[in-house]
Design a protein around this motif. Structure first.
Motif, PDB file in Angstrom:
ATOM      1  N   ALA A 140      32.917  67.981  18.575  1.00  0.00           N
ATOM      2  CA  ALA A 140      32.544  66.621  18.191  1.00  0.00           C
ATOM      3  C   ALA A 140      33.434  66.098  17.065  1.00  0.00           C
ATOM      4  CB  ALA A 140      31.077  66.589  17.772  1.00  0.00           C
ATOM      5  N   GLU A 141      33.765  66.955  16.119  1.00  0.00           N
ATOM      6  CA  GLU A 141      34.629  66.530  15.022  1.00  0.00           C
ATOM      7  C   GLU A 141      36.063  66.305  15.506  1.00  0.00           C
ATOM      8  OE1 GLU A 141      33.930  69.701  12.312  1.00  0.00           O
ATOM      9  OE2 GLU A 141      31.894  69.002  11.818  1.00  0.00           O
ATOM     10  N   HIS A 142      36.489  67.102  16.470  1.00  0.00           N
ATOM     11  CA  HIS A 142      37.842  66.976  17.015  1.00  0.00           C
ATOM     12  C   HIS A 142      38.030  65.639  17.732  1.00  0.00           C
ATOM     13  CE1 HIS A 142      41.675  68.437  18.755  1.00  0.00           C
ATOM     14  NE2 HIS A 142      41.283  67.820  19.855  1.00  0.00           N
ATOM     15  N   PHE A 143      37.023  65.256  18.528  1.00  0.00           N
ATOM     16  CA  PHE A 143      37.141  64.040  19.328  1.00  0.00           C
ATOM     17  C   PHE A 143      36.406  62.839  18.721  1.00  0.00           C
ATOM     18  CE2 PHE A 143      37.934  67.115  22.918  1.00  0.00           C
ATOM     19  CZ  PHE A 143      39.218  66.672  23.208  1.00  0.00           C
ATOM     20  N   GLY A 144      35.748  63.039  17.589  1.00  0.00           N
ATOM     21  CA  GLY A 144      35.054  61.934  16.950  1.00  0.00           C
ATOM     22  C   GLY A 144      33.691  61.637  17.536  1.00  0.00           C
ATOM     23  N   GLY A 145      33.067  62.617  18.147  1.00  0.00           N
ATOM     24  CA  GLY A 145      31.738  62.441  18.708  1.00  0.00           C
ATOM     25  C   GLY A 145      31.535  63.291  19.941  1.00  0.00           C
ATOM     26  N   LEU A 146      30.305  63.252  20.465  1.00  0.00           N
ATOM     27  CA  LEU A 146      29.967  63.993  21.673  1.00  0.00           C
ATOM     28  C   LEU A 146      29.007  63.135  22.488  1.00  0.00           C
ATOM     29  CD1 LEU A 146      30.103  66.692  23.276  1.00  0.00           C
ATOM     30  CD2 LEU A 146      28.093  67.440  22.001  1.00  0.00           C
ATOM     31  N   ASP A 147      29.317  62.957  23.771  1.00  0.00           N
ATOM     32  CA  ASP A 147      28.516  62.086  24.624  1.00  0.00           C
ATOM     33  C   ASP A 147      27.733  62.827  25.690  1.00  0.00           C
ATOM     34  OD1 ASP A 147      29.589  59.304  23.720  1.00  0.00           O
ATOM     35  OD2 ASP A 147      31.401  60.497  24.089  1.00  0.00           O
ATOM     36  N   MET A 148      28.253  63.933  26.181  1.00  0.00           N
ATOM     37  CA  MET A 148      27.639  64.599  27.318  1.00  0.00           C
ATOM     38  C   MET A 148      27.748  66.114  27.198  1.00  0.00           C
ATOM     39  SD  MET A 148      29.567  61.987  29.796  1.00  0.00           S
ATOM     40  CE  MET A 148      29.259  60.228  29.582  1.00  0.00           C
ATOM     41  N   LEU A 149      26.657  66.770  27.508  1.00  0.00           N
ATOM     42  CA  LEU A 149      26.616  68.228  27.556  1.00  0.00           C
ATOM     43  C   LEU A 149      26.276  68.651  28.973  1.00  0.00           C
ATOM     44  CD1 LEU A 149      26.374  71.138  26.339  1.00  0.00           C
ATOM     45  CD2 LEU A 149      23.948  70.576  25.878  1.00  0.00           C
ATOM     46  N   VAL A 150      27.117  69.505  29.557  1.00  0.00           N
ATOM     47  CA  VAL A 150      26.861  70.050  30.887  1.00  0.00           C
ATOM     48  C   VAL A 150      26.586  71.549  30.738  1.00  0.00           C
ATOM     49  CG1 VAL A 150      27.751  70.434  33.212  1.00  0.00           C
ATOM     50  CG2 VAL A 150      28.348  68.326  31.973  1.00  0.00           C
ATOM     51  N   ASN A 151      25.325  71.923  30.966  1.00  0.00           N
ATOM     52  CA  ASN A 151      24.922  73.332  30.889  1.00  0.00           C
ATOM     53  C   ASN A 151      25.196  73.990  32.234  1.00  0.00           C
ATOM     54  OD1 ASN A 151      23.743  73.467  28.167  1.00  0.00           O
ATOM     55  ND2 ASN A 151      22.207  72.049  28.980  1.00  0.00           N
ATOM     56  N   ASN A 152      26.410  74.504  32.367  1.00  0.00           N
ATOM     57  CA  ASN A 152      26.865  75.082  33.637  1.00  0.00           C
ATOM     58  C   ASN A 152      26.925  76.608  33.607  1.00  0.00           C
ATOM     59  OD1 ASN A 152      28.575  75.183  36.256  1.00  0.00           O
ATOM     60  ND2 ASN A 152      29.920  76.092  34.713  1.00  0.00           N
ATOM     61  N   ALA A 153      27.077  77.209  32.446  1.00  0.00           N
ATOM     62  CA  ALA A 153      27.178  78.670  32.364  1.00  0.00           C
ATOM     63  C   ALA A 153      25.963  79.309  33.032  1.00  0.00           C
ATOM     64  CB  ALA A 153      27.269  79.108  30.904  1.00  0.00           C
ATOM     65  N   GLY A 154      26.206  80.367  33.785  1.00  0.00           N
ATOM     66  CA  GLY A 154      25.099  81.000  34.497  1.00  0.00           C
ATOM     67  C   GLY A 154      25.328  82.476  34.739  1.00  0.00           C
ATOM     68  N   ALA A 155      24.222  83.187  34.943  1.00  0.00           N
ATOM     69  CA  ALA A 155      24.261  84.611  35.301  1.00  0.00           C
ATOM     70  C   ALA A 155      23.282  84.832  36.447  1.00  0.00           C
ATOM     71  CB  ALA A 155      23.890  85.477  34.103  1.00  0.00           C
ATOM     72  N   ILE A 156      23.661  85.687  37.379  1.00  0.00           N
ATOM     73  CA  ILE A 156      22.833  85.900  38.569  1.00  0.00           C
ATOM     74  C   ILE A 156      22.804  87.377  38.949  1.00  0.00           C
ATOM     75  CG2 ILE A 156      24.795  85.416  40.110  1.00  0.00           C
ATOM     76  CD1 ILE A 156      22.788  84.250  42.119  1.00  0.00           C
ATOM     77  N   ARG A 157      21.648  87.835  39.388  1.00  0.00           N
ATOM     78  CA  ARG A 157      21.476  89.137  40.028  1.00  0.00           C
ATOM     79  C   ARG A 157      20.217  89.034  40.887  1.00  0.00           C
ATOM     80  NH1 ARG A 157      23.366  94.109  38.664  1.00  0.00           N
ATOM     81  NH2 ARG A 157      25.308  92.927  38.328  1.00  0.00           N
ATOM     82  N   LEU A 158      20.386  89.089  42.189  1.00  0.00           N
ATOM     83  CA  LEU A 158      19.270  88.880  43.102  1.00  0.00           C
ATOM     84  C   LEU A 158      18.568  90.197  43.383  1.00  0.00           C
ATOM     85  CD1 LEU A 158      20.756  86.244  45.577  1.00  0.00           C
ATOM     86  CD2 LEU A 158      19.447  85.898  43.469  1.00  0.00           C
ATOM     87  N   GLN A 159      17.776  90.624  42.417  1.00  0.00           N
ATOM     88  CA  GLN A 159      16.973  91.836  42.540  1.00  0.00           C
ATOM     89  C   GLN A 159      15.563  91.551  42.032  1.00  0.00           C
ATOM     90  OE1 GLN A 159      19.390  94.717  40.301  1.00  0.00           O
ATOM     91  NE2 GLN A 159      19.741  95.828  42.207  1.00  0.00           N
ATOM     92  N   GLY A 160      14.616  92.339  42.542  1.00  0.00           N
ATOM     93  CA  GLY A 160      13.243  92.205  42.101  1.00  0.00           C
ATOM     94  C   GLY A 160      12.966  92.987  40.836  1.00  0.00           C
ATOM     95  N   VAL A 161      11.724  92.945  40.411  1.00  0.00           N
ATOM     96  CA  VAL A 161      11.335  93.597  39.160  1.00  0.00           C
ATOM     97  C   VAL A 161      11.533  95.106  39.226  1.00  0.00           C
ATOM     98  CG1 VAL A 161       9.355  94.115  37.669  1.00  0.00           C
ATOM     99  CG2 VAL A 161       9.722  91.778  38.500  1.00  0.00           C
ATOM    100  N   GLU A 162      11.277  95.721  40.381  1.00  0.00           N
ATOM    101  CA  GLU A 162      11.349  97.180  40.488  1.00  0.00           C
ATOM    102  C   GLU A 162      12.746  97.710  40.203  1.00  0.00           C
ATOM    103  OE1 GLU A 162      10.337 100.809  43.634  1.00  0.00           O
ATOM    104  OE2 GLU A 162      10.238  98.719  44.284  1.00  0.00           O
ATOM    105  N   LYS A 163      13.780  97.038  40.703  1.00  0.00           N
ATOM    106  CA  LYS A 163      15.141  97.568  40.627  1.00  0.00           C
ATOM    107  C   LYS A 163      15.977  96.992  39.483  1.00  0.00           C
ATOM    108  CE  LYS A 163      14.762 100.013  44.435  1.00  0.00           C
ATOM    109  NZ  LYS A 163      14.784 101.508  44.427  1.00  0.00           N
ATOM    110  N   LEU A 164      15.636  95.817  38.998  1.00  0.00           N
ATOM    111  CA  LEU A 164      16.483  95.136  38.022  1.00  0.00           C
ATOM    112  C   LEU A 164      16.413  95.811  36.650  1.00  0.00           C
ATOM    113  CD1 LEU A 164      18.308  92.558  37.703  1.00  0.00           C
ATOM    114  CD2 LEU A 164      16.302  91.477  36.683  1.00  0.00           C
ATOM    115  N   LYS A 165      17.568  96.048  36.060  1.00  0.00           N
ATOM    116  CA  LYS A 165      17.608  96.604  34.707  1.00  0.00           C
ATOM    117  C   LYS A 165      17.155  95.548  33.699  1.00  0.00           C
ATOM    118  CE  LYS A 165      21.400  99.864  35.516  1.00  0.00           C
ATOM    119  NZ  LYS A 165      22.785 100.264  35.112  1.00  0.00           N
ATOM    120  N   PRO A 166      16.360  95.931  32.716  1.00  0.00           N
ATOM    121  CA  PRO A 166      15.930  94.964  31.703  1.00  0.00           C
ATOM    122  C   PRO A 166      17.098  94.267  31.016  1.00  0.00           C
ATOM    123  CG  PRO A 166      14.599  96.945  31.547  1.00  0.00           C
ATOM    124  CD  PRO A 166      15.695  97.236  32.541  1.00  0.00           C
TER     125      PRO A 166
END
Length: 275
Positions: free
Chosen positions: A85-111
């Motif tokens: 924001a300081e570099h560009f003189g403000g901030l107008d939009m935030l896109v929360n795109n970062a993500g993590a995925i693991r398609l496992q159920g409770v039994e198999k998924l590591k905490p």
């Protein structure tokens, strides 16, 4: 004048896939684009770093600022958003795109893997939005956009990978809450999700491999839908869990064949959480 001239867009996970596509779409509209991700150096299997995308952004007509960011680090999140924001003189939009995925159920998924998905998916929406809020309050075109699905409580979406589902739904629930909480500040808050599978590294390495990617669409369809949201000057569109194709159809787009990743010989697969 392009639609995002003099607007600054901060994109988490912006070095690859959908994040990169959104960065380039915003650049073509003249935006200042902050590419925030952990990929400071080349990965042996995955193309793209924050620096390579920054160069692509400049070539596309935007201003670029590559920043190393781990969205799990609260202090780093605040420091990077303030720096942008300081570099560009403000901030107008935030896109929360970062993500993590693991398609496992409770039994198999590591905490530890559940912790990772919770931190990168749900918690990062909270911390990034909170850090961006003082700057967004000063913008006349403020948006928070998170890549998360509509809330579909059909048991099948919890049966095999409930841990992942809960972290993605939490992103959407935060979206609905922030839309009301920030309404008085003129900040629009929405979620966006693809109607069909999107061919990204997450699909190739975590879900179904190259064969499944051939049944998906290119990230550009999500980028065009995100752009449709971010370019809106008013804040009447807020508190919605939107679907890329449906939104683009409302914009008058009817031909989606150019978004196909494969040759069209295989049917497109619906994305998760959509019946």
């Amino acid at each position: 004048m392009s639609r995002l001239t003099n607007r600054t867009v901060f994109i988490t996970g912006g070095s690859r896939g959908i994040g990169r596509a959104i960065a380039l779409a915003c650049a073509r509209e003249g935006a200042n684009v902050v590419i925030a991700a952990k990929s400071d150096t080349p990965h042996p299997k995955l193309p793209g770093t924050i620096h390579s995308v920054a160069e692509e952004v400049r070539e596309a007509g935007g201003q670029a600022l590559p920043l190393v960011l781990d969205v799990r680090d609260d202090a780093m999140v605040k420091a990077r958003i303030d720096e942008a924001a300081e570099h560009f003189g403000g901030l107008d939009m935030l896109v929360n795109n970062a993500g993590a995925i693991r398609l496992q159920g409770v039994e198999k998924l590591k905490p530890s893997r559940y912790d990772l998905m919770h931190q990168v998916n749900a918690r990062a929406v909270f911390t990034c939005s909170q850090a961006a809020l003082p700057w967004l309050k000063q913008s006349e075109q403020a948006h928070i956009l998170s890549l998360s699905p509509p809330l579909n409580l059909a048991p099948k979406w919890f049966a095999q990978y409930g841990p992942y589902t809960t972290t993605k739904y939490a992103m959407t629930m935060l979206t609905l809450g922030m839309a009301e909480e920030f309404r008085s500040h003129g900040i629009a808050v929405n979620a966006l999700w693809p109607k069909t599978l999107i061919a990204t590294a997450a699909i190739e390495f975590e879900v179904g491999g190259p064969q499944m990617m051939a049944q998906g669409r290119k990230p550009e369809i999500m980028a065009d839908a995100a752009l449709s949201i971010l370019c809106r000057g008013d804040h009447s569109l807020t508190g919605q869990a939107l679907i890329d194709e449906d939104l683009l159809r409302q914009d008058g787009i009817t031909d989606f064949e150019h978004y196909r990743y494969g040759d069209g010989s295989k049917p497109l697969l619906p994305d998760l959480f959509l019946d």
